[in-house]
Design an enzyme around this catalytic site. Structure first.
Site, PDB file in Angstrom:
ATOM      1  N   ASP A 158      10.157 -41.370  63.844  1.00  0.00           N
ATOM      2  CA  ASP A 158       9.545 -41.610  62.569  1.00  0.00           C
ATOM      3  C   ASP A 158       8.004 -41.265  62.483  1.00  0.00           C
ATOM      4  O   ASP A 158       7.395 -41.134  63.459  1.00  0.00           O
ATOM      5  CB  ASP A 158       9.446 -43.187  62.250  1.00  0.00           C
ATOM      6  CG  ASP A 158      11.154 -43.524  62.057  1.00  0.00           C
ATOM      7  OD1 ASP A 158      11.855 -42.559  61.495  1.00  0.00           O
ATOM      8  OD2 ASP A 158      11.343 -44.868  61.790  1.00  0.00           O
ATOM      9  N   LYS A 190       9.588 -40.571  57.883  1.00  0.00           N
ATOM     10  CA  LYS A 190       9.776 -41.932  57.294  1.00  0.00           C
ATOM     11  C   LYS A 190       8.866 -43.002  57.821  1.00  0.00           C
ATOM     12  O   LYS A 190       8.878 -42.951  59.165  1.00  0.00           O
ATOM     13  CB  LYS A 190      11.349 -42.113  57.254  1.00  0.00           C
ATOM     14  CG  LYS A 190      11.679 -43.357  57.647  1.00  0.00           C
ATOM     15  CD  LYS A 190      13.313 -43.403  57.276  1.00  0.00           C
ATOM     16  CE  LYS A 190      13.866 -44.576  58.155  1.00  0.00           C
ATOM     17  NZ  LYS A 190      13.856 -45.766  58.216  1.00  0.00           N
ATOM     18  N   MET A 206       4.182 -54.191  56.527  1.00  0.00           N
ATOM     19  CA  MET A 206       3.988 -53.545  55.330  1.00  0.00           C
ATOM     20  C   MET A 206       3.328 -54.430  54.240  1.00  0.00           C
ATOM     21  O   MET A 206       3.965 -54.248  53.275  1.00  0.00           O
ATOM     22  CB  MET A 206       5.559 -52.944  55.081  1.00  0.00           C
ATOM     23  CG  MET A 206       6.249 -51.940  55.841  1.00  0.00           C
ATOM     24  SD  MET A 206       7.785 -51.659  55.518  1.00  0.00           S
ATOM     25  CE  MET A 206       8.407 -53.036  56.593  1.00  0.00           C
TER      26      MET A 206
HETATM   27  N1  SAH Z   1       9.619 -51.487  63.880  1.00  0.00           N
HETATM   28  C1  SAH Z   1       8.250 -51.554  63.659  1.00  0.00           C
HETATM   29  C2  SAH Z   1       8.026 -51.685  62.218  1.00  0.00           C
HETATM   30  C3  SAH Z   1       8.203 -50.747  61.301  1.00  0.00           C
HETATM   31  S1  SAH Z   1       7.774 -51.267  59.705  1.00  0.00           S
HETATM   32  C4  SAH Z   1       7.467 -52.420  64.781  1.00  0.00           C
HETATM   33  O1  SAH Z   1       8.255 -53.114  65.458  1.00  0.00           O
HETATM   34  O2  SAH Z   1       6.591 -52.680  64.840  1.00  0.00           O
HETATM   35  C5  SAH Z   1       6.337 -50.624  59.561  1.00  0.00           C
HETATM   36  C6  SAH Z   1       5.142 -51.521  59.662  1.00  0.00           C
HETATM   37  O3  SAH Z   1       4.927 -51.770  60.996  1.00  0.00           O
HETATM   38  C7  SAH Z   1       3.753 -51.059  59.229  1.00  0.00           C
HETATM   39  O4  SAH Z   1       3.668 -51.016  57.580  1.00  0.00           O
HETATM   40  C8  SAH Z   1       2.938 -51.973  59.684  1.00  0.00           C
HETATM   41  O5  SAH Z   1       2.754 -53.189  58.967  1.00  0.00           O
HETATM   42  C9  SAH Z   1       3.366 -52.259  60.752  1.00  0.00           C
HETATM   43  N2  SAH Z   1       2.915 -51.395  62.111  1.00  0.00           N
HETATM   44  C10 SAH Z   1       3.399 -50.452  62.835  1.00  0.00           C
HETATM   45  N3  SAH Z   1       2.560 -50.078  63.951  1.00  0.00           N
HETATM   46  C11 SAH Z   1       1.439 -50.579  63.505  1.00  0.00           C
HETATM   47  C12 SAH Z   1       0.255 -50.631  64.385  1.00  0.00           C
HETATM   48  N4  SAH Z   1       0.211 -49.794  65.567  1.00  0.00           N
HETATM   49  N5  SAH Z   1      -0.643 -51.306  63.965  1.00  0.00           N
HETATM   50  C13 SAH Z   1      -0.549 -52.235  62.847  1.00  0.00           C
HETATM   51  N6  SAH Z   1       0.751 -52.259  62.154  1.00  0.00           N
HETATM   52  C14 SAH Z   1       1.760 -51.535  62.712  1.00  0.00           C
END
Ligand code: SAH
Length: 466
Positions: free
Chosen positions: A249, A271, A384
């Site tokens: 992704d 995505k 998000m």
């Molecule tokens: N599976 C991922 C989440 C996917 S949804 C997880 O477990 O983290 C995508 C959202 O994850 C982003 O919009 C943001 O809100 C958050 N996100 C992912 N990586 C991040 C990071 N390094 N710092 C802050 N937010 C993060």
């Protein structure tokens, strides 16, 4: 097609060129790449032609071509830059049975010389039947850039390996082996170890492909963590080390992709969570296609694959195709974010539960149990949530949440460019607007950075870089 492309055997056969100026030079530069016997007839040949004759690369007769000179010629080039002389000499050559080409005279030519991309023994010939030379040149330039300069060496050495590669079953498996060799392993090996490295690399690659055997591929759905490569699990490292195909992704950090096996094919699923995305159906199809071809597919997702990752849709597609799969968990953004502000997600006396919410889903802003969340001491990790901050703020205040409730937004959690915006519910959207965050950000509702973390920061402003 007015001209049919063929590759003519010219080894040891005569190729006669009449003319000694620029037009002849241009053709000779091409012809000298062949193993034909080249004979030039020119009253006043260019110095290069004289030099080539001296070094034995062609034979030169310093007078105009006469009857009998073109005997046994396979090909004849009229390059006199003089229409009358071209016509005279072409008639002589044609009478001996040679195929005739007159430079810049399509109508009187039996054949045309294509634009050539030369990776001997791989040769690409591009023709436009004289209609669009500019186009031919552009296509040539494009291919020159795309085909490794060592492709010819690879093809020559690869040919000697053909019988060994026959150990792989015919079809997709053998094709995959050769395409991995020509387009990935081969060029890399020549760059690092020179052509001496090619055969050992072929042996290793073949072993790898044979080891994959006939078994159908499999898929690991792997958590890439929040970005810091050190926050990868050892299982995730191992998966990346052995993957044939990595489908990742957009949020997956480049440093983590670097860890994928050198020969692995990296595919961008383009995505980001629920954001604007490549169609999920396409991604499912991509995963299934590679695994069905026998590949070990690592489906690499940011954070933990089970958190807002549309994991179930992918699993259903993989299962429907009868392919084996497993989940390798990762550190989710909430864990990295809360660590970044020195807090914990749950705390005795404060909150015995924590919610993971999404700010928006595929339909727009996501609705939640705002009433419960608005109660004192609640903690939520909002994924998000950047774009829906104003909406979340409004909903929570409407349901009675205190305006002074702490909210912390952590951008790029665990990465070198991590930023922390510490605010309260009432100032949330204004502060976020001002901070103008561009990376992935996680909102921790109900938590403020621990004072020590703030004090340790260089900046005593609300927008602190930890
Ligand atoms: N599976 C991922 C989440 C996917 S949804 C997880 O477990 O983290 C995508 C959202 O994850 C982003 O919009 C943001 O809100 C958050 N996100 C992912 N990586 C991040 C990071 N390094 N710092 C802050 N937010 C993060």
């Amino acid at each position: 097609m007015k001209h049919f492309p063929i590759f003519l055997a010219v080894e040891g056969r005569r190729i006669v060129v009449s003319g000694g100026g620029d037009a002849a030079l241009a053709k000779l530069r091409l012809l000298l790449k062949t193993e034909g016997r080249i004979a030039v007839f020119a009253a006043s040949p260019a110095p290069e032609i004289v030099d080539w004759a001296k070094t034995g690369r062609l034979s030169l007769t310093t007078r105009p071509l006469q009857r009998g000179d073109a005997i046994c010629a396979a090909l004849f080039y009229g390059a006199n830059e003089d229409a009358t002389e071209d016509a005279r000499t072409a008639a002589i050559a044609r009478a001996t049975g040679a195929l005739v080409n007159i430079v810049d005279n399509l109508g009187d030519s039996d054949f045309i010389t294509p634009a050539i991309v030369d990776r001997d023994p791989v040769v690409v010939a591009i023709g436009t039947e004289g209609a669009a030379p500019v186009l031919a040149r552009a296509i040539k330039a494009d291919l020159e850039g795309r085909l490794s300069p060592v492709l010819g060496t690879l093809a020559r050495i690869g040919k000697t390996f053909r019988h060994k590669a026959d150990a792989l079953p015919m079809g997709a498996k053998r094709r995959d082996f050769w395409s991995a060799f020509y387009f990935k392993t081969g060029p890399q090996v020549v760059e690092t170890a020179g052509s001496a490295g090619i055969i050992p690399a072929l042996d290793a690659l073949l072993d790898h492909h044979l080891a994959k055997g006939d078994q159908i591929g499999r898929v690991d759905l792997v958590g890439a963590g929040p970005g810091d490569p050190e926050l990868l699990t050892m299982k995730a490292r191992k998966a990346l080390d052995t993957a044939d195909v990595v489908i990742y992704d957009r949020l997956v950090a480049p440093e983590i992709l670097e860890l994928a096996r050198r020969e692995a094919t990296l595919l961008d699923a383009g995505k980001e969570g629920f954001g604007p995305s490549a169609s999920q159906t396409d991604i499912n199809a991509m995963i299934v296609e590679h695994a069905a071809n026998g590949a070990y597919v690592v489906r690499l997702k940011a954070g933990d694959p089970t958190v807002f990752g549309r994991l179930d849709e992918e699993i259903e597609a993989i299962e429907a195709a009868g392919i084996a799969w497993r989940i390798i968990p990762g550190i989710t953004a909430a864990s990295a974010a809360v660590a970044g502000i020195g807090q914990s997600l749950t705390k005795r006396q404060r909150n015995a539960s924590v919610r993971f919410l999404t700010g928006h889903d595929m339909k727009g802003f996501a609705e939640h149990d705002w009433r419960t969340l608005a109660r004192e001491g609640e903690v939520a990790a909002i994924y998000m949530g950047k774009r829906s901050a104003r909406f979340i703020q409004g909903r929570l205040m409407m349901h009675g949440a205190g305006p002074a409730t702490p909210v912390t937004v952590i951008e790029n959690a665990s990465r070198p460019d991590q930023r922390v915006v510490s605010t309260t519910l009432s100032t949330l959207s204004a502060d976020l607007d001002e901070a103008n965050l561009s990376g992935p950000a996680l909102m921790l509702y109900g938590l403020a950075p621990r004072a020590a973390m703030l004090a340790a920061s260089e900046f005593q402003t609300q927008d602190i870089a930890l």
